[in-house]
Every structure is written in C-alpha cells, then in structure tokens.
Motif scaffolding. Structure first.
Motif, mmCIF file in Angstrom:
data_model
loop_
_atom_site.group_PDB
_atom_site.id
_atom_site.type_symbol
_atom_site.label_atom_id
_atom_site.label_comp_id
_atom_site.label_asym_id
_atom_site.label_seq_id
_atom_site.Cartn_x
_atom_site.Cartn_y
_atom_site.Cartn_z
ATOM 1 N N LEU A 160 0.326 -1.305 0.302
ATOM 2 C CA LEU A 160 0.120 0.250 0.056
ATOM 3 C C LEU A 160 0.940 1.350 0.076
ATOM 4 C CD1 LEU A 160 -2.988 1.166 -0.091
ATOM 5 C CD2 LEU A 160 -2.758 1.449 2.604
ATOM 6 N N SER A 161 2.305 1.424 1.020
ATOM 7 C CA SER A 161 3.184 2.355 1.016
ATOM 8 C C SER A 161 3.544 3.212 -0.263
ATOM 9 C CB SER A 161 4.042 1.879 1.949
ATOM 10 O OG SER A 161 3.716 2.270 3.402
ATOM 11 N N LEU A 162 3.917 2.004 -0.903
ATOM 12 C CA LEU A 162 4.518 1.298 -2.819
ATOM 13 C C LEU A 162 3.448 2.104 -3.949
ATOM 14 C CD1 LEU A 162 6.546 -1.865 -2.741
ATOM 15 C CD2 LEU A 162 8.074 0.583 -3.131
ATOM 16 N N LEU A 163 2.134 1.702 -4.196
ATOM 17 C CA LEU A 163 1.147 1.993 -4.326
ATOM 18 C C LEU A 163 0.760 3.835 -4.244
ATOM 19 C CD1 LEU A 163 -1.137 -0.690 -4.068
ATOM 20 C CD2 LEU A 163 -0.177 0.012 -6.599
ATOM 21 N N VAL A 164 1.129 4.456 -2.561
ATOM 22 C CA VAL A 164 0.427 5.986 -2.153
ATOM 23 C C VAL A 164 1.809 6.902 -2.610
ATOM 24 C CG1 VAL A 164 0.423 7.303 -0.136
ATOM 25 C CG2 VAL A 164 -0.347 5.367 -0.575
ATOM 26 N N CYS A 165 2.631 5.935 -2.407
ATOM 27 C CA CYS A 165 4.804 6.897 -3.246
ATOM 28 C C CYS A 165 4.060 6.847 -4.521
ATOM 29 C CB CYS A 165 5.084 5.946 -3.031
ATOM 30 S SG CYS A 165 7.412 6.915 -3.425
ATOM 31 N N GLY A 166 3.303 5.597 -5.921
ATOM 32 C CA GLY A 166 3.055 5.773 -7.531
ATOM 33 C C GLY A 166 2.160 7.008 -7.508
ATOM 34 N N ILE A 167 1.486 6.849 -6.130
ATOM 35 C CA ILE A 167 0.374 7.922 -6.896
ATOM 36 C C ILE A 167 0.553 9.567 -6.735
ATOM 37 C CG2 ILE A 167 -1.654 8.657 -5.720
ATOM 38 C CD1 ILE A 167 -2.868 5.769 -5.488
ATOM 39 N N GLY A 168 1.556 9.740 -5.125
ATOM 40 C CA GLY A 168 2.403 10.946 -5.649
ATOM 41 C C GLY A 168 2.896 11.117 -6.428
ATOM 42 N N LEU A 169 3.742 9.845 -7.522
ATOM 43 C CA LEU A 169 5.527 10.636 -8.086
ATOM 44 C C LEU A 169 4.567 11.124 -9.428
ATOM 45 C CD1 LEU A 169 7.803 8.065 -7.555
ATOM 46 C CD2 LEU A 169 7.728 10.516 -6.714
ATOM 47 N N THR A 170 3.291 9.709 -9.858
ATOM 48 C CA THR A 170 2.567 10.511 -11.469
ATOM 49 C C THR A 170 1.604 11.860 -11.090
ATOM 50 O OG1 THR A 170 1.028 9.049 -10.353
ATOM 51 C CG2 THR A 170 2.432 7.662 -11.647
ATOM 52 N N SER A 171 1.389 12.044 -10.106
ATOM 53 C CA SER A 171 0.593 13.058 -9.727
ATOM 54 C C SER A 171 1.534 14.671 -9.845
ATOM 55 C CB SER A 171 0.183 13.018 -8.524
ATOM 56 O OG SER A 171 -1.006 12.417 -8.137
ATOM 57 N N LYS A 172 2.723 14.139 -9.196
ATOM 58 C CA LYS A 172 3.230 15.015 -9.374
ATOM 59 C C LYS A 172 3.613 15.687 -11.027
ATOM 60 C CE LYS A 172 5.895 18.545 -7.389
ATOM 61 N NZ LYS A 172 5.243 19.771 -7.484
#
Length: 178
Positions: free
Chosen positions: A72-84
């Motif tokens: 879940l942490s990896l997915l949240v980090c991925g969402i943050g990166l793609t959003s940025k």
C-alpha cells in the motif's frame, strides 16, 4: 409460608485478565539480555522462551499485515509521483480523475468480496444497516484525495510526504515521556 432461601454460593475470585494482544507489551515482557546467568548470555531455556515469544509476535497474520502495508505504501508513493509529474510536465489539472483508478479497483475488490459472502455480513445487509456511514466516509476520502493531488501542483513531493511521515511515525508511547 416463606420459601426457603437458596444456599449461599461461595464467591470465587474473578479470573485473571487475559494478557493484552499487543506487540509492544509482548516485547517489553521479554527477558533482558544477561538475565539468564552464565556470564551475560541467555541460558538455553531463556533462549527458547525468547524464540517462542518472537514467534508469537511474528505470526503469519502480522507478517501478511506488514507486507500488505508495504504494498500500500508503494502504491501511495506511486500515486504521488505520477500526480507530481502530471502536474509539472503535462500541466494536468485533474485531481479527481487521477484517483479514479483507485476507486474503481476498490469498488471491484470489495464489492465482489462482500457480494459472495453469505449471512448477515453480505453486501446488501451491510448497505441496509450502514449505507449512510459509508457515504460520509466516501465523501471524506474523496475530498482528502482531491486535496492531496491538488497539493502536488503547488509544492514538491518531499514537502508533502516528509512531514506526514514524521507525524505518523511518532509512537504513542514516546508521547508519555514528554
């Protein structure tokens, strides 16, 4: 005529409380290093007790929970990166649409799981009893995701995630010493 009184029952002491099922209390109850005699090393029986307690803490459910938390942490980090990157490189201003895939995946997993359950905990029974709670939580989650994705347009990834990680990493036990 007065009925006879029932015989007095002997009062028994209440059973001892069950030990709390908490990782911290289990680790705190481990014997200290050097308490097994023998020049600072643990005796064989103490080592076996320590291993048994560690196995009790690191059971299958705990390891699965930790692994799923990391995913879940990896997915949240991925969402943050793609959003940025979407906001910086492509000037995309679509915070709700960026979270749409998350909501579709959550819908598919949980709706399917609850729909195949039998008895009182199936999808229809839950929705009949608590539909309004899920509606409120859904709106709060939607607004929170909107604000997080919107924040990536105005600041850096680090300035958003580091303070939140620091806040969540504070142990409730460390607050007692303050």
């Amino acid at each position: 005529m007065i009925p006879p009184e029932p015989p007095q029952q002997q009062l028994q002491p209440p059973p001892p409380p069950a030990p709390p099922n908490h990782v911290v209390t289990t680790i705190e109850n481990l014997p200290a290093e050097g308490s097994g005699g023998g020049g600072g090393s643990l005796s064989a029986s103490s080592r076996a007790g320590v291993r048994q307690r560690i196995r009790k803490v690191l059971n299958r459910e705990m390891l699965i929970s930790v692994a799923l938390g990391q995913v879940l942490s990896l997915l949240v980090c991925g969402i943050g990166l793609t959003s940025k990157y979407l906001s910086e490189d492509f000037h995309a201003n679509t915070p709700v649409f960026q979270s749409f895939l998350n909501y579709i995946l959550l819908f598919l997993v949980y709706t399917t799981t609850l729909a195949v359950r039998q008895g009182e905990e199936n999808l229809l029974a839950i929705l009949r009893r608590r539909w309004w709670k899920y509606m409120i939580l859904g709106l709060i989650d939607l607004e929170a995701n909107y604000l997080v994705v919107k924040a990536y347009q105005y600041t850096t990834l680090t300035s958003i995630q580091v303070p939140v990680a620091l806040l969540f990493s504070i142990s409730p036990y460390s607050l007692h010493s303050v």
